[in-house]
Design an enzyme around this catalytic site. Structure first.
Site, PDB file in Angstrom:
ATOM      1  N   LYS A  22       0.833  -1.213   0.000  1.00  0.00           N
ATOM      2  CA  LYS A  22       0.000   0.000   0.000  1.00  0.00           C
ATOM      3  C   LYS A  22       0.861   1.255   0.000  1.00  0.00           C
ATOM      4  CE  LYS A  22      -1.818   1.593   4.104  1.00  0.00           C
ATOM      5  NZ  LYS A  22      -1.572   3.013   4.402  1.00  0.00           N
ATOM      6  N   ASN A  23       1.828   1.291   0.916  1.00  0.00           N
ATOM      7  CA  ASN A  23       2.569   2.535   1.113  1.00  0.00           C
ATOM      8  C   ASN A  23       3.622   2.791   0.040  1.00  0.00           C
ATOM      9  OD1 ASN A  23       0.941   3.114   3.222  1.00  0.00           O
ATOM     10  ND2 ASN A  23       2.371   2.420   4.799  1.00  0.00           N
ATOM     11  N   ARG A  94      -4.905  10.558   4.251  1.00  0.00           N
ATOM     12  CA  ARG A  94      -3.837  11.556   4.402  1.00  0.00           C
ATOM     13  C   ARG A  94      -2.816  11.503   3.267  1.00  0.00           C
ATOM     14  NH1 ARG A  94      -1.942  13.988   8.696  1.00  0.00           N
ATOM     15  NH2 ARG A  94       0.072  13.602   7.728  1.00  0.00           N
ATOM     16  N   CYS A 118      -5.198  12.502  13.208  1.00  0.00           N
ATOM     17  CA  CYS A 118      -5.996  11.298  12.988  1.00  0.00           C
ATOM     18  C   CYS A 118      -5.877  10.441  14.230  1.00  0.00           C
ATOM     19  CB  CYS A 118      -5.558  10.571  11.732  1.00  0.00           C
ATOM     20  SG  CYS A 118      -3.994   9.748  11.940  1.00  0.00           S
ATOM     21  N   ARG A 123       0.207  14.368  13.376  1.00  0.00           N
ATOM     22  CA  ARG A 123       0.607  14.204  11.983  1.00  0.00           C
ATOM     23  C   ARG A 123       0.706  15.512  11.187  1.00  0.00           C
ATOM     24  NH1 ARG A 123      -1.681   8.757   9.607  1.00  0.00           N
ATOM     25  NH2 ARG A 123       0.314   8.884   8.569  1.00  0.00           N
ATOM     26  N   ILE A 125       2.544  18.489   8.717  1.00  0.00           N
ATOM     27  CA  ILE A 125       3.209  18.445   7.405  1.00  0.00           C
ATOM     28  C   ILE A 125       4.259  19.561   7.298  1.00  0.00           C
ATOM     29  CG2 ILE A 125       1.405  17.250   6.097  1.00  0.00           C
ATOM     30  CD1 ILE A 125       0.576  20.080   5.028  1.00  0.00           C
ATOM     31  N   ASP A 126       4.696  20.057   8.465  1.00  0.00           N
ATOM     32  CA  ASP A 126       5.659  21.165   8.460  1.00  0.00           C
ATOM     33  C   ASP A 126       6.967  20.821   7.733  1.00  0.00           C
ATOM     34  OD1 ASP A 126       5.895  19.389  10.683  1.00  0.00           O
ATOM     35  OD2 ASP A 126       7.381  20.716  11.573  1.00  0.00           O
ATOM     36  N   LEU A 127       7.413  19.567   7.859  1.00  0.00           N
ATOM     37  CA  LEU A 127       8.681  19.202   7.208  1.00  0.00           C
ATOM     38  C   LEU A 127       8.541  19.181   5.683  1.00  0.00           C
ATOM     39  CD1 LEU A 127       9.761  16.317   9.640  1.00  0.00           C
ATOM     40  CD2 LEU A 127      10.545  18.689   9.653  1.00  0.00           C
ATOM     41  N   ASP A 317       3.999   0.489  12.510  1.00  0.00           N
ATOM     42  CA  ASP A 317       2.777  -0.104  11.951  1.00  0.00           C
ATOM     43  C   ASP A 317       2.538  -1.529  12.481  1.00  0.00           C
ATOM     44  OD1 ASP A 317       2.369   2.193  10.558  1.00  0.00           O
ATOM     45  OD2 ASP A 317       3.074   1.425   8.638  1.00  0.00           O
ATOM     46  N   VAL A 339       7.221   6.918  17.288  1.00  0.00           N
ATOM     47  CA  VAL A 339       6.929   7.578  16.011  1.00  0.00           C
ATOM     48  C   VAL A 339       5.637   8.399  16.090  1.00  0.00           C
ATOM     49  CG1 VAL A 339       6.596   7.244  13.535  1.00  0.00           C
ATOM     50  CG2 VAL A 339       8.189   5.772  14.779  1.00  0.00           C
ATOM     51  N   ARG A 409      -9.060  -0.329   4.155  1.00  0.00           N
ATOM     52  CA  ARG A 409      -8.197   0.675   3.513  1.00  0.00           C
ATOM     53  C   ARG A 409      -6.863   0.070   3.094  1.00  0.00           C
ATOM     54  NH1 ARG A 409      -7.030   5.683   7.045  1.00  0.00           N
ATOM     55  NH2 ARG A 409      -5.604   5.849   5.304  1.00  0.00           N
TER      56      ARG A 409
HETATM   57  C1  EPZ Z   1       3.881   6.797   6.729  1.00  0.00           C
HETATM   58  O1  EPZ Z   1       3.130   7.902   7.224  1.00  0.00           O
HETATM   59  C2  EPZ Z   1       2.920   5.655   6.535  1.00  0.00           C
HETATM   60  N1  EPZ Z   1       1.839   6.059   5.653  1.00  0.00           N
HETATM   61  C3  EPZ Z   1       2.337   5.212   7.877  1.00  0.00           C
HETATM   62  O2  EPZ Z   1       1.593   4.040   7.633  1.00  0.00           O
HETATM   63  C4  EPZ Z   1       3.470   4.865   8.842  1.00  0.00           C
HETATM   64  O3  EPZ Z   1       2.918   4.583  10.111  1.00  0.00           O
HETATM   65  C5  EPZ Z   1       4.432   6.041   8.953  1.00  0.00           C
HETATM   66  O4  EPZ Z   1       4.914   6.432   7.630  1.00  0.00           O
HETATM   67  C6  EPZ Z   1       5.655   5.735   9.797  1.00  0.00           C
HETATM   68  O5  EPZ Z   1       6.334   4.620   9.300  1.00  0.00           O
HETATM   69  C7  EPZ Z   1       1.997   6.023   4.360  1.00  0.00           C
HETATM   70  O6  EPZ Z   1       3.062   5.683   3.844  1.00  0.00           O
HETATM   71  C8  EPZ Z   1       0.818   6.368   3.531  1.00  0.00           C
HETATM   72  P1  EPZ Z   1       5.980  10.195   8.749  1.00  0.00           P
HETATM   73  P2  EPZ Z   1       3.764   9.350   7.179  1.00  0.00           P
HETATM   74  O7  EPZ Z   1       5.936  11.432   7.937  1.00  0.00           O
HETATM   75  O8  EPZ Z   1       4.575   9.497   5.960  1.00  0.00           O
HETATM   76  C9  EPZ Z   1       5.993  13.492  12.276  1.00  0.00           C
HETATM   77  C10 EPZ Z   1      -0.224   2.570   7.888  1.00  0.00           C
HETATM   78  O9  EPZ Z   1      -0.808   2.009   8.823  1.00  0.00           O
HETATM   79  N2  EPZ Z   1       6.024  14.500  11.205  1.00  0.00           N
HETATM   80  O10 EPZ Z   1       7.198   9.347   8.709  1.00  0.00           O
HETATM   81  O11 EPZ Z   1       2.669  10.310   7.421  1.00  0.00           O
HETATM   82  C11 EPZ Z   1       4.627  12.806  12.340  1.00  0.00           C
HETATM   83  O12 EPZ Z   1       3.689  13.564  13.048  1.00  0.00           O
HETATM   84  C12 EPZ Z   1       0.237   3.992   8.033  1.00  0.00           C
HETATM   85  O13 EPZ Z   1      -0.035   2.041   6.792  1.00  0.00           O
HETATM   86  C13 EPZ Z   1       6.144  15.820  11.526  1.00  0.00           C
HETATM   87  O14 EPZ Z   1       6.241  16.200  12.688  1.00  0.00           O
HETATM   88  O15 EPZ Z   1       4.719   9.286   8.444  1.00  0.00           O
HETATM   89  C14 EPZ Z   1       4.976  11.489  12.976  1.00  0.00           C
HETATM   90  O16 EPZ Z   1       5.020  11.648  14.367  1.00  0.00           O
HETATM   91  C15 EPZ Z   1      -0.301   4.776   9.128  1.00  0.00           C
HETATM   92  N3  EPZ Z   1       6.144  16.742  10.508  1.00  0.00           N
HETATM   93  C16 EPZ Z   1       6.386  11.198  12.466  1.00  0.00           C
HETATM   94  O17 EPZ Z   1       6.895  12.451  11.994  1.00  0.00           O
HETATM   95  C17 EPZ Z   1       6.042  16.355   9.198  1.00  0.00           C
HETATM   96  O18 EPZ Z   1       6.051  17.241   8.324  1.00  0.00           O
HETATM   97  C18 EPZ Z   1       6.447  10.173  11.335  1.00  0.00           C
HETATM   98  O19 EPZ Z   1       5.677  10.600  10.255  1.00  0.00           O
HETATM   99  C19 EPZ Z   1       5.919  15.002   8.887  1.00  0.00           C
HETATM  100  C20 EPZ Z   1       5.924  14.069   9.917  1.00  0.00           C
END
Ligand code: EPZ
Length: 429
Positions: A22-23, A94, A118, A123, A125-127, A317, A339, A409
Site C-alpha cells: 500500500k505505502n 492523508r 488522525c 501528523r 506536514i511542516d517538514l 505499523d 513515532v 483501507r
Molecule cells: C507513513 O506515514 C505511513 N503512511 C504510515 O503508515 C506509517 O505509520 C508512517 O509512515 C511511519 O512509518 C503512508 O506511507 C501512507 P511520517 P507518514 O511522515 O509518511 C511526524 C499505515 O498504517 N512528522 O514518517 O505520514 C509525524 O507527526 C500507516 O499504513 C512531523 O512532525 O509518516 C509522525 O510523528 C499509518 N512533521 C512522524 O513524523 C512532518 O512534516 C512520522 O511521520 C511530517 C511528519
C-alpha cells in the site's frame, strides 16, 4: 456497518501470498503525475486507499484504468489540468498530500487541504512545507488549505519551476522524504535530502522514478540526491510486496499456526522485526525464494522490550499487532512508541478481550495473560483493526470486529486470506 465475525481457536495451516505494498503503490501513483505518457503499474493491491488515490488522480484530470482482477493499474497524466487536492479526499486518506510534490514540480503550484490529526497522532506536514520552501515555493495557509506557488524568476527555464536545495530533515519523515524527492525530480539543479527516511517503500518510489528518467542517487541511504530532469516518461513498474501485511501474517502464524508459509515476503524489508521475533523464541525461517515460514515454537516465548523507530527499527505499523502476541506471553513486556504519540488507542479494546495492557505516556506495559476471550470490539485505525482480528483468532468464543472500513483501507482480501489458512472469519455487512 460491515464487521468481521471471528470464531477463535482454529489452527492456521498452509500458504498465503502477500499483496503489493500500500505505502509504495500510493506514492508511485502520485509520482505518475509527473510522467508523460502511460504508467503501467503491476501488483497494485485492491484496497480502499488505492481506490481513493485513483479518485484523486481522476479528479486532477488523469486517465486512470484499474484492472483489479489482475492488479494492473494504468495512469495517463498528460491531461491533468487541476492543481487542487480537496478536503473530502485528503480527510479520507492523508496520503493524498503526496500529490503536492509532483504537482508543484510539474506546474509550479498546488492547493492541497491540510490533513489535520488522525487516530494515531497529530501528523503535521511542516517538514514537507519547509522542504518546498527551500526549493523556492512560497506558501499561504488559508481556509484549511495550503497554497504553494513557485517564486517567479528562480528557474533556469520556463519548464522548471523549483530550484534544487540542501534539505536537512529534523526527523526522517517518510512522507516528507517522498514529497521532496518527487518535487526535486523536475526542478532546476541538485537537491540533497539529509536524514532522509530509508523505508524500502521509498526505494521502490525512487526506483520507479529512475525508470521514468529521474536522476536519483543514495537510494536506501539517509542522504538522497536528486538532479532535476527536464522531463519524465511513464513506464511499466511492479510494486514491491507489502512488508506490514507480511508482518501481520507472520504474527498470525506465531499466534495460532501449525505451519504457515508466507510467499512474496522479503525478510530484509522488515528491518529488525524478524530478528526480534527470533530473539523471543519464535520459530521463523527465511527461505531464499522470498518465503518466510512460521512453525510452532518449541518452548515458551519470552517477553520483550521493544521501541518503535523508523526503518530499520521496529516498525510502528506492527506495534499494535505485536502487542497482541506479547499479551499472551507470560511475564511483563514493554513497548515504547517513538513515532506517533497516540498509537495505543486500541489498548482498551484489547483489554475488553481480557488482555492486560497499561498505557503510561508513550509506553505500553503488557502483562501476559493465559487467554483472551471473544468480545465485540472496534477498530480505531488500520493496524489496530488488524491486531483485533488476530486477537479474535486466538480468543475463546466469538469476536466481532467493528469499524472495519479502517482495515479495508489497507489489507487486500484480509478475511479471505485468513479463511484460506483455516481461520473461521466472515465479513457481514
Ligand atoms: C507513513 O506515514 C505511513 N503512511 C504510515 O503508515 C506509517 O505509520 C508512517 O509512515 C511511519 O512509518 C503512508 O506511507 C501512507 P511520517 P507518514 O511522515 O509518511 C511526524 C499505515 O498504517 N512528522 O514518517 O505520514 C509525524 O507527526 C500507516 O499504513 C512531523 O512532525 O509518516 C509522525 O510523528 C499509518 N512533521 C512522524 O513524523 C512532518 O512534516 C512520522 O511521520 C511530517 C511528519
Amino acid at each position: 456497518m460491515a464487521k468481521f465475525i471471528i470464531k477463535g481457536g482454529n489452527k492456521l495451516n498452509g500458504k498465503v501470498k502477500i499483496s503489493g505494498a500500500k505505502n509504495s503503490a500510493l506514492k508511485i501513483m502520485a509520482a505518475s503525475i509527473m510522467a508523460g505518457g502511460k504508467t503501467i503499474l503491476k501488483n497494485v493491491p485492491v484496497i480502499d486507499d488505492v481506490l481513493t488515490m485513483a479518485e484523486v488522480l481522476s479528479l486532477l484530470g488523469a486517465e486512470v484504468n484499474f484492472d483489479s482482477a489482475n492488479n494492473i493499474l494504468e495512469i495517463n497524466s498528460d491531461n491533468i489540468k487541476s492543481f487542487e487536492a480537496p478536503y473530502e479526499l485528503v480527510r479520507k486518506m492523508r496520503a493524498s498530500i503526496l500529490v503536492a510534490g509532483p504537482l508543484l514540480s510539474r506546474f509550479g503550484e498546488v492547493k492541497v487541504a491540510i490533513p489535520g490529526g488522525c487516530n494515531i497522532g497529530s501528523r503535521q506536514i511542516d517538514l514537507h512545507l519547509k522542504g518546498f520552501e527551500l526549493m523556492g515555493a512560497e506558501n499561504v495557509i488559508e481556509h484549511g488549505y495550503v497554497y504553494l506557488k513557485a517564486s517567479p524568476g528562480i528557474a533556469r527555464s520556463s519548464k522548471k519551476k523549483l530550484k534544487g536545495a540542501e534539505i536537512n530533515l529534523e526527523f526522517p519523515s517518510r512522507g516528507a522524504t517522498e514529497n521532496i524527492i518527487m518535487a526535486a525530480c523536475l526542478s532546476n539543479g541538485k537537491t540533497v535530502i539529509n536524514n532522509a527516511a530509508k523505508e524500502p517503500e521509498i526505494n521502490d518510489l525512487a526506483n520507479y522514478l529512475s525508470k521514468c528518467g529521474a536522476k536519483i542517487t543514495g537510494i536506501g541511504t539517509d542522504s538522497i540526491s536528486i538532479e532535476g530532469s527536464d522531463e519524465l516518461k511513464g513506464c511499466e513498474y511492479e510494486i514491491m510486496p507489502d512488508s506490514i501485511e507480511t508482518g501481520t501474517f507472520i504474527i498470525a502464524g506465531v499466534l495460532c499456526g501449525k505451519k504457515v508459509e508466507i510467499e512474496d515476503a522479503v525478510w530484509e524489508n522488515m528491518g529488525i522485526f524478524c530478528p526480534k521475533l527470533k530473539e523471543i523464541g519464535v520459530n521463523i525461517e527465511n527461505k531464499e525464494d522470498n518465503t518466510i515460514i512460521i512453525k510452532k515454537s518449541k518452548g515458551t516465548l519470552k517477553p520483550a522490550y521493544i521501541s518503535t523507530l523508523p526503518y530499520p527499527g521496529f516498525p510502528t505499523d506492527l506495534q499494535p499487532i505485536m502487542t497482541v502476541l506479547l499479551s499472551i506471553i507470560p511475564g511483563i513486556s514493554i513497548i515504547t512508541e517513538n513515532v506517533f504519540e497516540n498509537r495505543f488507542m486500541y489498548a482498551d479494546e484489547l483489554n475488553r478481550m481480557g488482555a492486560n495492557v497499561k498505557i503510561d505516556g508513550h509506553h505500553a506495559v503488557i502483562t501476559g495473560v493465559n487467554k483472551l476471550s471473544g468480545a465485540p470490539v472496534s477498530s480505531t485505525d488500520l493496524r489496530a483493526g488488524a491486531a483485533l482480528v488476530l486477537a479474535g483468532l486466538i480468543a475463546e468464543g466469538t469476536t466481532e470486529v467493528n469499524e472495519i472500513h479502517h482495515i479495508l483501507r489497507g489489507y487486500e482480501n484480509f478475511d479471505k486470506k485468513l479463511r484460506n489458512l483455516g481461520a473461521d472469519i466472515i465479513k457481514v455487512s
